[in-house]
Design a protein around this motif. Structure first.
Motif, PDB file in Angstrom:
ATOM      1  N   PHE A 110      43.946  90.266  50.432  1.00 19.95           N
ATOM      2  CA  PHE A 110      45.516  89.750  51.176  1.00 19.95           C
ATOM      3  C   PHE A 110      46.019  90.514  49.775  1.00 19.95           C
ATOM      4  O   PHE A 110      47.517  90.447  50.433  1.00 19.95           O
ATOM      5  CB  PHE A 110      44.924  88.323  51.098  1.00 19.95           C
ATOM      6  N   CYS A 113      47.455  94.106  50.708  1.00 14.57           N
ATOM      7  CA  CYS A 113      47.981  94.804  51.830  1.00 14.57           C
ATOM      8  C   CYS A 113      48.795  93.986  52.883  1.00 14.57           C
ATOM      9  O   CYS A 113      49.036  93.911  53.540  1.00 14.57           O
ATOM     10  CB  CYS A 113      45.692  94.305  52.637  1.00 14.57           C
ATOM     11  N   SER A 114      49.025  92.501  52.205  1.00 16.04           N
ATOM     12  CA  SER A 114      50.072  91.620  53.228  1.00 16.04           C
ATOM     13  C   SER A 114      51.171  91.965  52.801  1.00 16.04           C
ATOM     14  O   SER A 114      52.038  92.707  51.685  1.00 16.04           O
ATOM     15  CB  SER A 114      49.805  90.337  52.343  1.00 16.04           C
TER      16      SER A 114
END
Length: 332
Positions: A110, A113-114
């Motif tokens: 998360f 990639c966020s």
């Protein structure tokens, strides 16, 4: 008579051996047999209580074999229970580890990639000589890059390629900012090289090659090969020893507010360090690196006494009872 005869017949019991006895005697004998039987049973019971013929052990005492077997069973059960508990504990640890790893993996995926964690701002602090743009360019960082995807040590090494940068601290400010704190080296002296000047700091690092001397004291007599005099390099060991003596000399001059008056220093002769004060029109011969503090006291006194008079101060003799510091005026 007939009645008595009948009563007698009623109370008699004929045995096969021909003996006769009354019912009362029969009952007594029966009771005796029962009592005897009870006594025998009681005796047998008492004997059973006293002796265990299988083990030949007194029952009143502790049955060691039986107790040992029971203790052994208990130990084996406890051992199996401990083993089972260890297995269960390991299984719990493994399960917890799997859950934790899963949670960490999910968090990492998360975070990396966020778009929430994409860099939006890069700040450089404590920089004076090196511009913010230069530091950011050296770092290799860029906006919209994920804040967790760069390696701090690599960024530090990139920035420290600039010889002026001594230390670097990288700080991630969640969710999307990066702070770069730098500690810069300060040029303290100049070293002449092929018509230009190499700036060096107090640790002997060469910071820059430039055409002017920045009004810093010039050090003559360095032994370092010219081809090695490059920004980022450090002066050789021999020159570092000489630089240590130069620092002692300049610290004494600073303590007496004379540092700013020094134009240059010649260290080519380790038996005679020569300090030049152009505005004071003085050349000072300090001799070797011994007794610098005492020598400087004499020098300071002569500088006051011979102010504005061009000449040389000689403090390079042996410091003994015959030691003298003297001034020789320049004859024009």
């Amino acid at each position: 008579m007939a009645k008595k005869q009948n009563e007698k017949e009623f109370n008699l019991y004929q045995f096969e051996n021909g003996q006769e006895e009354t019912i009362e005697d029969l009952m007594k004998r029966k009771k005796n047999r029962e009592r005897q039987k009870r006594l025998e049973q009681k005796k047998k019971y008492e004997n059973d209580e006293k002796f265990d013929f299988d083990t030949e052990t007194v029952i009143g005492m502790t049955n060691k074999n039986k107790i040992k077997k029971e203790e052994q069973k208990k130990k084996e059960f406890a051992k199996k229970q401990r083993k089972r508990n260890r297995v269960l504990k390991k299984i719990k640890i493994i399960l917890k580890s799997i859950i934790l790893l899963g949670a960490i993996s999910g968090a990492i995926i998360f975070a990396t990639c966020s778009p929430i964690f994409n860099i939006s701002d890069i700040n450089v602090v404590d920089n004076n000589r090196i511009s913010e743009d230069t530091v950011i360019s050296l770092s290799g960082l860029s906006k919209n890059e994920n804040i967790f995807r760069f390696i701090k040590s690599k960024v530090k090494n990139n920035i420290k390629q600039n010889a002026y940068i001594d230390e670097v601290e990288i700080k991630r400010i969640i969710p999307n900012k990066v702070q770069i704190r730098v500690t810069e080296r300060e040029p303290q002296y100049c070293m002449p090289i092929l018509g230009e000047f190499a700036y060096i700091d107090e640790q002997g690092y060469i910071l820059e090659i430039a055409q002017n001397d920045l009004q810093l004291p010039i050090i003559y007599g360095m032994q370092m090969a010219e081809e090695n005099i490059k920004a980022g390099n450090r002066i050789n060991d021999e020159d570092l020893v000489s630089l240590e003596t130069v620092l002692k000399i300049f610290n004494i001059l600073k303590d007496n507010q004379l540092y700013d008056k020094v134009t240059s220093i010649d260290i080519s002769n380790k038996s005679d360090y020569i300090v030049y004060m152009q505005n004071e029109k003085k050349t000072i011969h300090l001799g070797d690196a011994s007794n610098l503090s005492n020598k400087m006291l004499y020098v300071i006194a002569i500088l006051e006494q011979e102010k504005d008079v061009e000449g040389e101060i000689f403090a390079n003799g042996e410091l003994n009872s015959n030691f003298k510091v003297y001034f020789r005026e320049k004859i024009t």
